[in-house]
Each structure stands twice: as structure tokens, then as C-alpha cells.
Design an enzyme around this catalytic site. Sequence first.
Site, PDB file in Angstrom:
ATOM      1  N   LYS A 165       0.846  -1.191   0.000  1.00  0.00           N
ATOM      2  CA  LYS A 165       0.000   0.000   0.000  1.00  0.00           C
ATOM      3  C   LYS A 165       0.882   1.242   0.000  1.00  0.00           C
ATOM      4  O   LYS A 165       0.555   2.241  -0.626  1.00  0.00           O
ATOM      5  CB  LYS A 165      -0.913  -0.025   1.217  1.00  0.00           C
ATOM      6  CG  LYS A 165      -1.735   1.240   1.359  1.00  0.00           C
ATOM      7  CD  LYS A 165      -2.817   1.106   2.404  1.00  0.00           C
ATOM      8  CE  LYS A 165      -3.614   2.383   2.535  1.00  0.00           C
ATOM      9  NZ  LYS A 165      -2.831   3.543   2.957  1.00  0.00           N
ATOM     10  N   ARG A 166       1.998   1.157   0.709  1.00  0.00           N
ATOM     11  CA  ARG A 166       2.875   2.330   0.776  1.00  0.00           C
ATOM     12  C   ARG A 166       3.397   2.722  -0.620  1.00  0.00           C
ATOM     13  O   ARG A 166       3.501   3.902  -0.938  1.00  0.00           O
ATOM     14  CB  ARG A 166       4.041   2.065   1.725  1.00  0.00           C
ATOM     15  CG  ARG A 166       4.641   3.369   2.226  1.00  0.00           C
ATOM     16  CD  ARG A 166       5.587   3.189   3.396  1.00  0.00           C
ATOM     17  NE  ARG A 166       5.051   2.316   4.439  1.00  0.00           N
ATOM     18  CZ  ARG A 166       5.825   1.556   5.215  1.00  0.00           C
ATOM     19  NH1 ARG A 166       7.126   1.544   5.038  1.00  0.00           N
ATOM     20  NH2 ARG A 166       5.293   0.821   6.159  1.00  0.00           N
TER      21      ARG A 166
END
Length: 514
Positions: free
Chosen positions: A267-268
Site C-alpha cells: 500500500k505504501r
Amino acid sequence: MNERPVRVRFAPSPTGPLHMGGVRTALYNYLFARQHGGKFLLRIEDTDSHRFVPGAEEYIIESLRWCGIEIDEGVSVGGPHAPYRQSERREIYLKYAEQLVRDGWAYYAFDTPEELDAIRKEYESRGETFAYNSAVRTRLATSLALSAEEVEARIARGDQWTVRFRMPENEQIEMDDMIRGHVSVNSSTLDDKVLYKSADGLPTYHLANIVDDYLMEITHVIRGEEWLPSLPLHVLLYRAFGWEDRMPRFAHLPLLLKPTGGGKLSKRDGDKLGFPVFPLQWTPQDGGEGARGYREDGYFPEAFVNLLALLGWNPGNDHSEILSMPELIELFSLERVSKSGARFDPEKARWFNAQYLHRKSDAELAALFLPVLAERGYGDVPVAKVERIMGLVKERATFVGDLWLLAAYFFEAPQSYDPKAVAKFWKDDNPEHLQNLRRQLEVVEDFTAPNLEAKAHSWIEEQGLPMGKVMNTLRLALVGSSTGANLFDIAEIIGREEFLRRVERAHEVLGEGR
Ligand code: GLU
């Protein structure tokens, strides 16, 4: 061995929003099932209550629905092996754990989490790592060390216990993976995994997964590479239960990698580079941090499915990259799934969406664009006109959300003029040429693009004027910049009066040039 009808399952744990890698696993299972005329099951593996996240199951089901991945059997549709949610199957598993103990494949272990922690720390203080295995299982509080009476007494008085798998010593476990080929592991490198916990009366993933795959008659297990280390245990569990002839074939899919190639797509990465890693927007019920999704970012589900299918698989060089679900079903093969990780390229993802948008008919796009128009107060524009506009602008769009910016000038006169275009074209005699051109065009009787174009070209040529400059000056007046569709199409669509108004207004605002 595998002439049974194909049955595959997607077996996610509801621990949060489904990562796009998980959707790909579901998709490959689905393609495989459909290609073989088999069944695709959805089983929810929720035996780890600590990791349960409310809303995650609904999210998984909605994600599959959005992608067009149809569930034949399972949670949300039912079927002959219902229930398909493991927490609702809890009374099934104990007898299987007990069977393994009885047959010598497993044992009771009575150490509490605190005791295990203390042992672990003690090992660490000596610079060693603790593993629950053949070296210690006969020295700890297990049914292999204690007397039968003691074991019975402990269970009877309600002491907490687990059932652990009794990993054989120094045995070479031979396995076949449909993607990776032959894999071999020595059992001495593996520890004694917990299969069942009395504390919550629930099996762990390993036991529930194998028992359910067996009971649900699963023929092929297609799952992420992170489960490959569990394969030796799973293969041994089939042996321990005496189910080897019903053991599914295994295929472990490669990881989805970061755009830079190094490591698992997270997600980062998406937050940093501005792309979603989840199919749908996620809003946690506990008010925690949410995440964006492909659907809400404006991707077509067909484009998302297409790009996902090609992350780790390819149909070979003779095929286009643009593949519909039916084509994917026909072409998919596990043999063409790569062993190495698939690098995710957000640019390529956008490219796929653009391809799908460009392939939509003008009527389809108009239907998608009409609500946008209505919201902006142009709800009464004739559909035929909107369709024509779609045809003129769609090649430049990647998302439906781009269409307004690309088409706004068909509905609204320029509010301002791009200073760069002004500096470049609104100078010398160009404004004057524009007035003269306007005089020619305003009298064209049938105010259509071909007529206007013929008139403009012949007049500009007659006058010996520079075509590009005059046309760009007209464009600046009609559009406000040097971009946009064919000028004469614009003129026809906005109509004679609006055409005159815009040319007039450009002169009012920009003056007469120099
Ligand atoms: N519940 C596991 C997961 O969350 C399933 C793994 C498997 O397919 O065996 O991915």
C-alpha cells in the site's frame, strides 16, 4: 489421479481489504475453473479471530462481483458443502485433530503461551532460536513426554492444550508444483505446527485448510507463493489422514512486485506513487486509515481484470494484450505462469484503461458522460450531440473522469486564454486575419464541418496566409488554448451564433494584437 471434475477455491482470510494480488489469485482460480468446466468456490478462512476485520468479507465478495468473477459455491451463494465460512464449521475439525493424535501423527502440548515465551527467551539468551520440534517435544509438557493418565487428567481438569503435528525426522519430502516443478525439502528443517487450540476450540489455518479442501473435493490449489513453505506440512497432512489419492495438485503464484522491482507491492508504494493496490476503496469500520481503490479511481473492471491477468502470466507472442474475460478463459494456462515475481507498472495500468475507453462506442461513452454533464447543468444536451463529441475526444482520455476537461469547450466558452498560446498566436496580423476569416465563415449557408473547412482552406490559400498560424488563432478564440478536437467539428457543434460570439469575445479580451 486428477480425473475428478475440477474444483478450485479462493480461500481468503477476512483480515482487511483484499490486496490486488489476492484478486489475481481469485482470477486465476476462476479462469482455470471456467476453462475446465469446473467449479469456483469461495471459502472464508476466519479461524484466526484476532485478525478478523469487520467488513472485510463483504469487501471480498463485492470485489469479486465487480471484477465479474462469479462464485459457483461458497459464502454468499451456498452450495452442497455449506457452510463455507470456517468459523461456522468449528465442530467439524476436532475429530480430525484427534484422529491424528490417535494415529501417532500429532500430540497434545500443554505449554501455555507464557511458558513458551519464557523458553524462547532462555534460548535467545544463549544465542539460539527455539523451535518446537523433535529435539524438544519429548522434553516439554506434551503427550509424548507425560503419562497417558497425566494427559487425560490435564484435559479433564480443563488445562489449555494444543494439538501439534509430529513432524517426521530427517525425511525428504518430495512435492510437485504445477508452476515451480519438483520441490524437495528435508523434514528436519520444519517445526511442529499447531493444528488445533482448545483455548478457542478452533483449528489453525493448516488443519482447517486441508480438512476443508478434502471435504469440499478440491482438485487444484492455486494460491500465492507465500504459502509454498506450508506445502510440505500440507502434503504430510494428506498422508497422515490417508487422503493421498485425493490430494489436490498445487500451483504457487509469483509475487506482485513494486514498480522498482524490489520487494512485494505494498500500500505504501501505491501511496507514494499515486496508484491503488486494492480493487475497491476501503473505509475501515473502526475509523482507521482507509485506502483508495481501482473502481473509485475510475478504472473499468474489464481493464483491471485484463491488467491483473497479465501480471505473472502471458498468452504468448501471437496474442494481443487486450483480452476479455472469455478470451482469458480460453487462453489461460498455469504452464505459462512465471516462476519469478511480476513487476507492477502503474503507467501500464493506466494504458490498459485507456485502451478499454478508446474501444467503447460513442454511445457507451455518452451514457457514462451524461451524468457528468447533468451535474454541471448540461442535462438537456441532445444525446446524439454528446455521442459525436465523445467520438472527437475519446482518443485523448484515459478515464471517464478526463472527459469533461477534454470536452468542456463544446459546452462552455473559454473563461480564460492560455498565456503561452496567446503569446504565440495572438500577435502580428493574426487577429485581423481571424476577423476576415470569420466574415468568410459566418455566411457559409450550411454551417457544417466539411463546408467550413473547404471555405477556410480555400480562402486562406487565396490570401496567401500562413495556414497554421491562422488556424491556431481561431483555435485560441474557440477553445482558449492550442489543444482540442478538429476546429471545424468544434465550429459546427457549437453552432454559428456561438462561433461568432467566441471570435468576438477573443478580440474584446485580447485586443487587436500588434
Ligand atoms: N487463508 C489463506 C489466505 O489467506 C489461504 C491460503 C490457501 O489458499 O491455502 O491466503
